[in-house]
Scaffold this motif. Structure first.
Motif, PDB file in Angstrom:
ATOM      1  N   LYS A 183      86.388  -1.125 -36.910  1.00 14.42           N
ATOM      2  CA  LYS A 183      87.712  -1.399 -36.372  1.00 14.42           C
ATOM      3  C   LYS A 183      88.750  -1.450 -37.491  1.00 14.42           C
ATOM      4  N   GLY A 184      89.809  -0.653 -37.306  1.00 16.03           N
ATOM      5  CA  GLY A 184      90.912  -0.632 -38.259  1.00 16.03           C
ATOM      6  C   GLY A 184      90.637   0.106 -39.550  1.00 16.03           C
ATOM      7  N   GLN A 185      89.495   0.835 -39.648  1.00 11.86           N
ATOM      8  CA  GLN A 185      89.128   1.497 -40.899  1.00 11.86           C
ATOM      9  C   GLN A 185      88.805   2.973 -40.662  1.00 11.86           C
ATOM     10  N   VAL A 186      88.826   3.733 -41.749  1.00  9.87           N
ATOM     11  CA  VAL A 186      88.355   5.119 -41.716  1.00  9.87           C
ATOM     12  C   VAL A 186      86.974   5.135 -42.383  1.00  9.87           C
ATOM     13  N   GLU A 187      86.103   4.285 -41.920  1.00 11.18           N
ATOM     14  CA  GLU A 187      84.747   4.145 -42.437  1.00 11.18           C
ATOM     15  C   GLU A 187      83.806   3.930 -41.255  1.00 11.18           C
ATOM     16  N   TYR A 188      82.552   4.423 -41.393  1.00  2.44           N
ATOM     17  CA  TYR A 188      81.562   4.188 -40.354  1.00  2.44           C
ATOM     18  C   TYR A 188      80.196   3.976 -40.992  1.00  2.44           C
ATOM     19  N   GLY A 206      93.007   1.823 -28.140  1.00  2.00           N
ATOM     20  CA  GLY A 206      92.645   0.687 -28.970  1.00  2.00           C
ATOM     21  C   GLY A 206      93.054   0.821 -30.424  1.00  2.00           C
ATOM     22  N   THR A 207      93.769   1.895 -30.792  1.00  3.27           N
ATOM     23  CA  THR A 207      94.216   2.051 -32.177  1.00  3.27           C
ATOM     24  C   THR A 207      95.499   2.857 -32.201  1.00  3.27           C
ATOM     25  N   ASP A 208      96.131   2.991 -33.368  1.00  2.00           N
ATOM     26  CA  ASP A 208      97.393   3.725 -33.456  1.00  2.00           C
ATOM     27  C   ASP A 208      97.140   5.189 -33.769  1.00  2.00           C
ATOM     28  N   ILE A 209      98.188   5.989 -33.574  1.00  2.00           N
ATOM     29  CA  ILE A 209      98.055   7.438 -33.709  1.00  2.00           C
ATOM     30  C   ILE A 209      97.701   7.843 -35.136  1.00  2.00           C
ATOM     31  N   ALA A 210      98.328   7.211 -36.125  1.00  2.00           N
ATOM     32  CA  ALA A 210      98.084   7.590 -37.526  1.00  2.00           C
ATOM     33  C   ALA A 210      96.623   7.362 -37.912  1.00  2.00           C
ATOM     34  N   LEU A 211      96.058   6.223 -37.544  1.00  2.00           N
ATOM     35  CA  LEU A 211      94.667   5.942 -37.871  1.00  2.00           C
ATOM     36  C   LEU A 211      93.727   6.879 -37.122  1.00  2.00           C
ATOM     37  N   ARG A 226      93.292  16.861 -33.107  1.00  2.00           N
ATOM     38  CA  ARG A 226      94.381  16.317 -32.313  1.00  2.00           C
ATOM     39  C   ARG A 226      94.081  14.853 -32.002  1.00  2.00           C
ATOM     40  N   VAL A 227      95.090  14.148 -31.547  1.00  2.00           N
ATOM     41  CA  VAL A 227      94.913  12.756 -31.130  1.00  2.00           C
ATOM     42  C   VAL A 227      95.213  12.658 -29.636  1.00  2.00           C
ATOM     43  N   GLN A 228      94.469  11.777 -28.966  1.00  2.00           N
ATOM     44  CA  GLN A 228      94.585  11.678 -27.513  1.00  2.00           C
ATOM     45  C   GLN A 228      93.913  10.383 -27.051  1.00  2.00           C
ATOM     46  N   ASN A 229      94.402   9.840 -25.947  1.00  2.00           N
ATOM     47  CA  ASN A 229      93.725   8.707 -25.321  1.00  2.00           C
ATOM     48  C   ASN A 229      92.585   9.266 -24.478  1.00  2.00           C
ATOM     49  N   VAL A 230      91.418   9.353 -25.079  1.00  2.00           N
ATOM     50  CA  VAL A 230      90.266   9.979 -24.424  1.00  2.00           C
ATOM     51  C   VAL A 230      89.848   9.194 -23.178  1.00  2.00           C
ATOM     52  N   ASN A 231      89.948   7.882 -23.243  1.00  2.00           N
ATOM     53  CA  ASN A 231      89.542   7.057 -22.106  1.00  2.00           C
ATOM     54  C   ASN A 231      90.313   7.424 -20.846  1.00  2.00           C
ATOM     55  N   ALA A 291      92.232  10.320 -20.406  1.00  2.00           N
ATOM     56  CA  ALA A 291      92.173  11.750 -20.092  1.00  2.00           C
ATOM     57  C   ALA A 291      90.887  12.135 -19.365  1.00  2.00           C
ATOM     58  N   PHE A 292      89.762  11.508 -19.737  1.00  2.00           N
ATOM     59  CA  PHE A 292      88.474  11.897 -19.164  1.00  2.00           C
ATOM     60  C   PHE A 292      87.883  10.820 -18.241  1.00  2.00           C
ATOM     61  N   ASN A 293      88.654   9.754 -18.040  1.00  2.00           N
ATOM     62  CA  ASN A 293      88.213   8.676 -17.152  1.00  2.00           C
ATOM     63  C   ASN A 293      86.858   8.128 -17.585  1.00  2.00           C
ATOM     64  N   VAL A 294      86.762   7.793 -18.877  1.00  2.00           N
ATOM     65  CA  VAL A 294      85.533   7.238 -19.429  1.00  2.00           C
ATOM     66  C   VAL A 294      85.861   5.913 -20.109  1.00  2.00           C
ATOM     67  N   ILE A 295      84.850   5.151 -20.432  1.00  3.43           N
ATOM     68  CA  ILE A 295      85.036   3.894 -21.148  1.00  3.43           C
ATOM     69  C   ILE A 295      84.078   3.845 -22.336  1.00  3.43           C
ATOM     70  N   GLY A 296      84.375   2.944 -23.270  1.00  5.04           N
ATOM     71  CA  GLY A 296      83.458   2.716 -24.382  1.00  5.04           C
ATOM     72  C   GLY A 296      83.704   3.584 -25.594  1.00  5.04           C
ATOM     73  N   TYR A 297      84.853   4.295 -25.656  1.00 10.28           N
ATOM     74  CA  TYR A 297      85.117   5.172 -26.789  1.00 10.28           C
ATOM     75  C   TYR A 297      86.236   4.649 -27.686  1.00 10.28           C
TER      76      TYR A 297
END
Length: 401
Positions: free
Chosen positions: A310-315, A347-352, A378-383, A385-391
């Motif tokens: 959360k809030g990072q470019v790390e996994y 759950g996050t901003d466009i830049a991140l 590209r950036v998009q609210n996947v939840n 657009a695809f009617n899914v949860i958990g992403y």
């Protein structure tokens, strides 16, 4: 009767909790195998070269140059360079350049190196030159220097040097360098020829327009012997000049590295045993899709996703690289397909979200050799657009049909 029902419900709850615990323990056991590995980045000798060409503005900082206006001291120059990144965190560069420097002498007595023996002590060769040109020197005079330089630098990639996750196709590159050089001052306008060794320190910022071409800005300081401008005997330990450069960088040949993970034989055996167990328990299925419509086209969402902290470019590499590998294998098996790397804004901003998507694209290009032209970001609210949860906090992948 009520007691019997209560006991039955408690028993079911305990069994349910036990079953859930068993499932969680199994998942944790599969996903958290501790692997003590060392990472090695390898490449061919001819990989990761680049060329640079820059225009420069340079300011001499010698004995009495501060008495001269900055605008008059600022002189044009150039630099041509060839460099190679040996590893993600550092590389080397060989450069050449030069042109002009300009300083000032107030006319106070000083000895010019190389003139004392044949002009006599106290004779100022520049005054003699300006006298022949009919230029007065009572209030001081300019020291006009023509010179050339050759430099060898050790260059550090500041991002990769301080991040565990190495990135190679960034929009911005930040680098620092330290090096040594050879300076040759030409015999010109009363100045004598002179050769010196120099020491350099500086930094570079590059904005990458494409995967090959970038615009770079560089700032460097150079220190050398106090007699570089010919003067001695004025109680100064060294001469120096500052360079500001702007130019282009062109990456030549293949870029990137092959990533090798080195682990012990014992851990390799454990990993193989666990992989074999998972294969026996889980049937391999084709990559599932969630479909939606967008501007008259059917858009498919590939279900593997890469979840970030959360809030990072790390996994977590051990858990998430398998999902990137699935996408790489899908693209290898379907050469005609192009994939969109989608930074989920839920759950996050466009830049991140965009930084995460670019990060995953870099991994696909540099680690799995996927052609950059087959990937877009590209950036998009996947939840939504695809009617899914958990992403939330994830990067997804989609294909257009």
């Amino acid at each position: 009767m009520k007691k019997i029902i209560a006991i039955f419900m408690i028993g079911c709850s305990v069994l349910g909790a036990y079953a859930q615990q068993r499932r969680v323990e199994t998942a944790v056991r599969y996903d958290s195998i501790n692997v003590d590995y060392r990472t090695r980045y390898t490449s061919s000798f001819w990989d990761n070269f680049y060329l640079q060409g820059s225009f420069a503005g340079r300011v001499l900082c010698a004995e009495e140059d501060a008495k001269m206006d900055f605008g008059d001291r600022l002189q044009p120059g150039f630099q041509l360079a060839v460099g190679k990144k040996l590893f993600p965190s550092f590389g080397v560069r060989l450069s050449g350049g030069g042109m002009r420097l300009q300083g000032w002498n107030t006319g106070k007595p000083g000895i010019y190196k190389g003139y004392a023996n044949w002009l006599g002590d106290g004779v100022d060769p520049l005054k003699e030159y300006y006298k022949q040109q009919g230029i007065p020197t009572d209030d001081g005079y300019k020291q006009q220097i023509k010179y050339y330089e050759v430099n060898a630098d050790f260059v550090v990639d500041l991002y990769n040097a301080f991040h565990k996750q190495k990135r190679f196709n960034r929009r911005w590159d930040y680098e620092a360098f330290v090096g040594v050089g050879f300076l040759h001052m030409c015999r010109w306008r009363g100045m004598t020829a002179n050769n010196k060794v120099s020491f350099r320190l500086g930094g570079m910022v590059t904005y990458n327009l494409t995967s090959r071409l970038g615009v770079n800005v560089e700032l460097a300081g150079v220190a050398t012997d106090a007699t570089f401008d010919g003067e001695i005997g004025k109680n100064r330990w060294f001469d120096s000049y500052v360079s500001g450069l702007i130019g282009l960088r062109w990456r030549v040949g293949r870029q990137g590295y092959k990533v090798v993970r080195l682990i012990s034989q014992e851990q390799y055996t454990v990993l193989n045993n666990n992989i074999s167990k998972i294969r026996r328990e889980v049937e391999e299925i084709s990559m599932p899709l969630v479909n939606t419509m967008e501007q008259g086209r059917r858009i498919g969402l590939l279900l593997p996703s890469v979840v970030f902290y959360k809030g990072q470019v790390e996994y977590n590499e051990e858990l998430q690289l398998v999902n990137i590998f699935k996408i790489a294998r899908f693209m290898d098996e379907h050469k005609e397909r192009k994939v969109v790397v989608v930074g989920n804004t839920s759950g996050t901003d466009i830049a991140l979200a965009r930084k995460r998507a670019e990060f995953v694209k870099d991994v696909l290009v540099n680690r799995y050799s996927i052609e950059p032209s087959r990937l877009s970001v590209r950036v998009q609210n996947v939840n939504e657009a695809f009617n899914v949860i958990g992403y939330d906090q994830a990067v997804n992948f989609s294909i257009a049909e």
